[in-house]
Enzyme design. Structure first.
Site, PDB file in Angstrom:
ATOM      1  N   GLU A 181      -9.260 -11.088  -7.684  1.00 20.42           N
ATOM      2  CA  GLU A 181      -8.349  -9.955  -7.455  1.00 20.42           C
ATOM      3  C   GLU A 181      -7.135 -10.009  -8.388  1.00 20.42           C
ATOM      4  O   GLU A 181      -6.686  -8.973  -8.877  1.00 20.42           O
ATOM      5  CB  GLU A 181      -7.899  -9.943  -5.988  1.00 20.42           C
ATOM      6  N   LYS A 204       0.834  -1.203   0.000  1.00 21.80           N
ATOM      7  CA  LYS A 204       0.000   0.000   0.000  1.00 21.80           C
ATOM      8  C   LYS A 204       0.875   1.262   0.000  1.00 21.80           C
ATOM      9  O   LYS A 204       2.087   1.184   0.254  1.00 21.80           O
ATOM     10  CB  LYS A 204      -0.929  -0.050   1.217  1.00 21.80           C
ATOM     11  N   TYR A 264     -12.238  -2.494  -3.810  1.00 21.82           N
ATOM     12  CA  TYR A 264     -12.750  -2.633  -2.442  1.00 21.82           C
ATOM     13  C   TYR A 264     -14.279  -2.590  -2.385  1.00 21.82           C
ATOM     14  O   TYR A 264     -14.843  -2.311  -1.323  1.00 21.82           O
ATOM     15  CB  TYR A 264     -12.158  -1.540  -1.551  1.00 21.82           C
ATOM     16  N   HIS A 303      -1.907  -5.503   1.417  1.00 15.09           N
ATOM     17  CA  HIS A 303      -3.186  -6.179   1.173  1.00 15.09           C
ATOM     18  C   HIS A 303      -2.885  -7.621   0.769  1.00 15.09           C
ATOM     19  O   HIS A 303      -1.884  -7.884   0.102  1.00 15.09           O
ATOM     20  CB  HIS A 303      -3.959  -5.501   0.038  1.00 15.09           C
ATOM     21  N   ASN A 340      -2.020  -0.040   6.796  1.00 17.00           N
ATOM     22  CA  ASN A 340      -1.460  -1.293   7.318  1.00 17.00           C
ATOM     23  C   ASN A 340      -0.558  -2.022   6.308  1.00 17.00           C
ATOM     24  O   ASN A 340      -0.414  -3.234   6.337  1.00 17.00           O
ATOM     25  CB  ASN A 340      -2.573  -2.185   7.876  1.00 17.00           C
TER      26      ASN A 340
HETATM   27  P1  IDP Z   1      -7.649  -7.054   5.492  1.00 21.48           P
HETATM   28  O1  IDP Z   1      -6.858  -6.066   4.654  1.00 21.48           O
HETATM   29  O2  IDP Z   1      -6.846  -7.558   6.653  1.00 21.48           O
HETATM   30  O3  IDP Z   1      -8.251  -8.172   4.671  1.00 21.48           O
HETATM   31  P2  IDP Z   1     -10.332  -5.919   5.598  1.00 21.48           P
HETATM   32  O4  IDP Z   1     -11.282  -6.116   6.737  1.00 21.48           O
HETATM   33  O5  IDP Z   1     -10.600  -6.647   4.331  1.00 21.48           O
HETATM   34  O6  IDP Z   1      -8.864  -6.244   6.148  1.00 21.48           O
HETATM   35  O7  IDP Z   1     -10.283  -4.357   5.316  1.00 21.48           O
HETATM   36  C1  IDP Z   1      -9.692  -3.868   4.134  1.00 21.48           C
HETATM   37  C2  IDP Z   1      -8.839  -2.681   4.484  1.00 21.48           C
HETATM   38  O8  IDP Z   1      -9.669  -1.611   4.976  1.00 21.48           O
HETATM   39  C3  IDP Z   1      -7.835  -2.905   5.630  1.00 21.48           C
HETATM   40  O9  IDP Z   1      -6.650  -3.551   5.227  1.00 21.48           O
HETATM   41  C4  IDP Z   1      -7.585  -1.487   6.113  1.00 21.48           C
HETATM   42  O10 IDP Z   1      -6.704  -0.784   5.232  1.00 21.48           O
HETATM   43  C5  IDP Z   1      -8.986  -0.893   5.996  1.00 21.48           C
HETATM   44  N1  IDP Z   1      -9.731  -1.034   7.245  1.00 21.48           N
HETATM   45  C6  IDP Z   1     -10.273  -2.165   7.767  1.00 21.48           C
HETATM   46  N2  IDP Z   1     -10.904  -1.935   8.926  1.00 21.48           N
HETATM   47  C7  IDP Z   1     -10.749  -0.606   9.162  1.00 21.48           C
HETATM   48  C8  IDP Z   1     -11.176   0.268  10.227  1.00 21.48           C
HETATM   49  O11 IDP Z   1     -11.824  -0.139  11.193  1.00 21.48           O
HETATM   50  N3  IDP Z   1     -10.819   1.578  10.096  1.00 21.48           N
HETATM   51  C9  IDP Z   1     -10.102   2.070   9.054  1.00 21.48           C
HETATM   52  N4  IDP Z   1      -9.689   1.295   8.031  1.00 21.48           N
HETATM   53  C10 IDP Z   1     -10.010  -0.029   8.082  1.00 21.48           C
HETATM   54 MG    MG Z   2      -9.659  -8.054   3.150  1.00 24.24          MG
END
Ligand code: IDP
Ligand code: MG
Length: 148
Positions: free
Chosen positions: A128, A11, A51, A117, A114
């Protein structure tokens, strides 16, 4: 376990921190072979489409803004059980909850920024991978010896 393909994205926060090499190295040393790599500045439409499953979530708008804030590195990783293995190497979504030695634990700063992805199922991985990579842009090669 079968050989699988999964989509990985470094990212914008990971690219800006200058850790592309260290992230790719973790995949290679743990048996995930990069078979396609491309840097790209995602358009808003591309990020929204990618997304789309999160469209109803409160963080969707901010997530799209973040994912289009700078270039990302798109990768296809291949290996035995690649989908789950990639998720293990990445660590939990919230870096505060990520296990020791994971990418998110070591490099990520918050639940949104984070660093990486990774596809969350074999089925989603297929969707994807094809979202960003036509088959012709995916390479086949053998590892002569595993990187350590
Ligand atoms: P993942 O990336 O671990 O699969 P997902 O639940 O699919 O997590 O969420 C996609 C992305 O959305 C996350 O990697 C993060 O960048 C963002 N995200 C997820 N939950 C939150 C939140 O509670 N606040 C802000 N951003 C979030
Ligand atoms: Mg995810």
């Amino acid at each position: 376990m079968a050989s699988e393909r999964t989509l990985s994205i470094i990212k914008p926060d990971g690219v800006e921190k200058g850790i592309i090499g260290r992230v790719v190295s973790r995949f290679e040393t743990q048996g995930l072979k990069p078979i396609a790599i491309r840097m790209k500045l995602l358009s808003r439409t591309e990020a929204e489409g990618f997304y789309a499953v999160h469209k109803a979530r409160p963080f969707f708008g901010d997530l799209v803004k973040f994912m289009t804030s700078g270039p990302v590195v798109l990768m296809v990783l291949e290996g035995e059980g690649a989908v789950a293995k990639n998720r293990e190497i990445m660590g939990a979504t919230d870096p505060k909850k990520a296990a020791e030695g994971t990418i998110r634990k070591d490099f990520a700063t918050d639940i949104e920024k984070n660093t990486v992805h990774g596809s969350d199922s074999v089925e989603n991985a297929k969707v994807e991978v094809s979202y960003f990579f036509p088959e012709i842009d995916i390479q086949q090669y053998e590892w002569k010896k595993l990187a350590k």
